[in-house]
Design a protein around this motif. Sequence first.
Motif, PDB file in Angstrom:
ATOM      1  N   GLY A 107      31.028  48.177  47.885  1.00 47.58           N
ATOM      2  CA  GLY A 107      31.841  46.988  47.646  1.00 47.58           C
ATOM      3  C   GLY A 107      32.337  46.857  46.221  1.00 47.58           C
ATOM      4  O   GLY A 107      33.213  46.038  45.943  1.00 47.58           O
ATOM      5  N   TYR A 108      31.806  47.678  45.315  1.00 53.45           N
ATOM      6  CA  TYR A 108      32.252  47.625  43.922  1.00 53.45           C
ATOM      7  C   TYR A 108      33.761  47.817  43.833  1.00 53.45           C
ATOM      8  O   TYR A 108      34.446  47.075  43.148  1.00 53.45           O
ATOM      9  CB  TYR A 108      31.517  48.695  43.104  1.00 53.45           C
ATOM     10  N   SER A 109      34.294  48.804  44.557  1.00 56.28           N
ATOM     11  CA  SER A 109      35.740  49.043  44.468  1.00 56.28           C
ATOM     12  C   SER A 109      36.438  49.107  45.821  1.00 56.28           C
ATOM     13  O   SER A 109      37.663  49.094  45.871  1.00 56.28           O
ATOM     14  CB  SER A 109      36.023  50.329  43.689  1.00 56.28           C
ATOM     15  N   PRO A 113      37.831  47.867  49.491  1.00 56.97           N
ATOM     16  CA  PRO A 113      38.185  46.620  50.154  1.00 56.97           C
ATOM     17  C   PRO A 113      37.270  46.409  51.366  1.00 56.97           C
ATOM     18  O   PRO A 113      36.752  47.376  51.900  1.00 56.97           O
ATOM     19  CB  PRO A 113      39.632  46.853  50.581  1.00 56.97           C
ATOM     20  N   PRO A 114      37.021  45.229  51.788  1.00 59.58           N
ATOM     21  CA  PRO A 114      37.656  44.006  51.329  1.00 59.58           C
ATOM     22  C   PRO A 114      36.950  43.358  50.129  1.00 59.58           C
ATOM     23  O   PRO A 114      37.483  42.412  49.558  1.00 59.58           O
ATOM     24  CB  PRO A 114      37.568  43.083  52.550  1.00 59.58           C
ATOM     25  N   LEU A 115      35.761  43.851  49.763  1.00 63.24           N
ATOM     26  CA  LEU A 115      35.044  43.199  48.663  1.00 63.24           C
ATOM     27  C   LEU A 115      35.701  43.438  47.309  1.00 63.24           C
ATOM     28  O   LEU A 115      35.926  42.503  46.560  1.00 63.24           O
ATOM     29  CB  LEU A 115      33.582  43.667  48.627  1.00 63.24           C
ATOM     30  N   SER A 116      35.966  44.681  46.944  1.00 56.41           N
ATOM     31  CA  SER A 116      36.609  45.035  45.658  1.00 56.41           C
ATOM     32  C   SER A 116      36.059  44.186  44.514  1.00 56.41           C
ATOM     33  O   SER A 116      36.794  43.523  43.786  1.00 56.41           O
ATOM     34  CB  SER A 116      38.126  44.875  45.759  1.00 56.41           C
ATOM     35  N   LEU A 117      34.744  44.223  44.349  1.00 61.02           N
ATOM     36  CA  LEU A 117      34.077  43.366  43.370  1.00 61.02           C
ATOM     37  C   LEU A 117      34.573  43.591  41.949  1.00 61.02           C
ATOM     38  O   LEU A 117      34.679  42.642  41.165  1.00 61.02           O
ATOM     39  CB  LEU A 117      32.560  43.574  43.455  1.00 61.02           C
ATOM     40  N   ASN A 118      34.875  44.837  41.595  1.00 61.35           N
ATOM     41  CA  ASN A 118      35.355  45.110  40.233  1.00 61.35           C
ATOM     42  C   ASN A 118      36.711  44.476  39.963  1.00 61.35           C
ATOM     43  O   ASN A 118      37.027  44.143  38.825  1.00 61.35           O
ATOM     44  CB  ASN A 118      35.387  46.614  39.943  1.00 61.35           C
ATOM     45  N   SER A 119      37.503  44.255  40.987  1.00 63.20           N
ATOM     46  CA  SER A 119      38.818  43.625  40.812  1.00 63.20           C
ATOM     47  C   SER A 119      38.726  42.108  40.774  1.00 63.20           C
ATOM     48  O   SER A 119      39.716  41.433  40.509  1.00 63.20           O
ATOM     49  CB  SER A 119      39.751  44.032  41.964  1.00 63.20           C
ATOM     50  N   ARG A 120      37.563  41.581  41.031  1.00 64.96           N
ATOM     51  CA  ARG A 120      37.367  40.126  41.058  1.00 64.96           C
ATOM     52  C   ARG A 120      36.548  39.647  39.852  1.00 64.96           C
ATOM     53  O   ARG A 120      36.024  38.541  39.859  1.00 64.96           O
ATOM     54  CB  ARG A 120      36.659  39.718  42.343  1.00 64.96           C
ATOM     55  N   LEU A 138      33.708  40.887  38.944  1.00 62.51           N
ATOM     56  CA  LEU A 138      32.283  40.983  39.244  1.00 62.51           C
ATOM     57  C   LEU A 138      31.738  42.395  39.043  1.00 62.51           C
ATOM     58  O   LEU A 138      30.630  42.693  39.499  1.00 62.51           O
ATOM     59  CB  LEU A 138      32.028  40.523  40.684  1.00 62.51           C
ATOM     60  N   GLY A 139      32.485  43.245  38.376  1.00 60.81           N
ATOM     61  CA  GLY A 139      32.052  44.627  38.179  1.00 60.81           C
ATOM     62  C   GLY A 139      30.769  44.741  37.383  1.00 60.81           C
ATOM     63  O   GLY A 139      29.833  45.432  37.793  1.00 60.81           O
ATOM     64  N   GLU A 140      30.703  44.069  36.245  1.00 58.69           N
ATOM     65  CA  GLU A 140      29.510  44.178  35.383  1.00 58.69           C
ATOM     66  C   GLU A 140      28.272  43.588  36.046  1.00 58.69           C
ATOM     67  O   GLU A 140      27.213  44.224  36.046  1.00 58.69           O
ATOM     68  CB  GLU A 140      29.766  43.534  34.018  1.00 58.69           C
TER      69      GLU A 140
END
Length: 189
Positions: free
Chosen positions: A146-148, A150-157, A159-161
């Motif tokens: 989910g880090y990168s 979809p649909p989570l793309s956490l780094n784009s929101r 929330l990456g760090e």
Amino acid sequence: MAQEPDLSLRQQPLLRYWLATRPAFLAASVVPALVGAAAAWAQGYALHGWLLAWTVLAVMLVHAGMNVLNDYYDEQNGTDRRNTQRLFPFTGGSRFIQNGVLSAGETFVFGACLLSVAMLIGVGLAWQSGMDLLWIGVAGLVIGWGYSAPPLSLNSRGLGEPTIALSFGILTRWARGLCKLARWLGIRS
């Protein structure tokens, strides 16, 4: 400074695939696992060398697989291509897809293979240490994917760090602690 990959790596498949995992960054996941093992040993728990070795290998494979899949998903959403002011190797991914060293398809398959082997090892470790370890493994895989992806793309929101801190700082140590507790309780000793 490290050099970006180029087409000469197409002639060296083992080196090409090894470098695609971004090996310089694997210490970020291996060190917490080893710190957890050292803490258990310092508290008087017996370390089983082969379990530790399999654990470190699984941790490395998960991290490597996630690095590779991150390159794939960042190519799919255009993030790495748009990063023209990058500081290689710290931003902009491995550049393997963008520089034609691996295709996007090859990158996806390689990442999936790394994670598949890690999951097989994880099942074996859970069998030895207790099945609760599987839940930590599943959480780690979902967070890593989910880090990168979809649909989570956490780094784009933004929330990456926090995602990285949770994965490397907390889940890895928690898994090691669970193994230690299982041994202390006599589960699968």
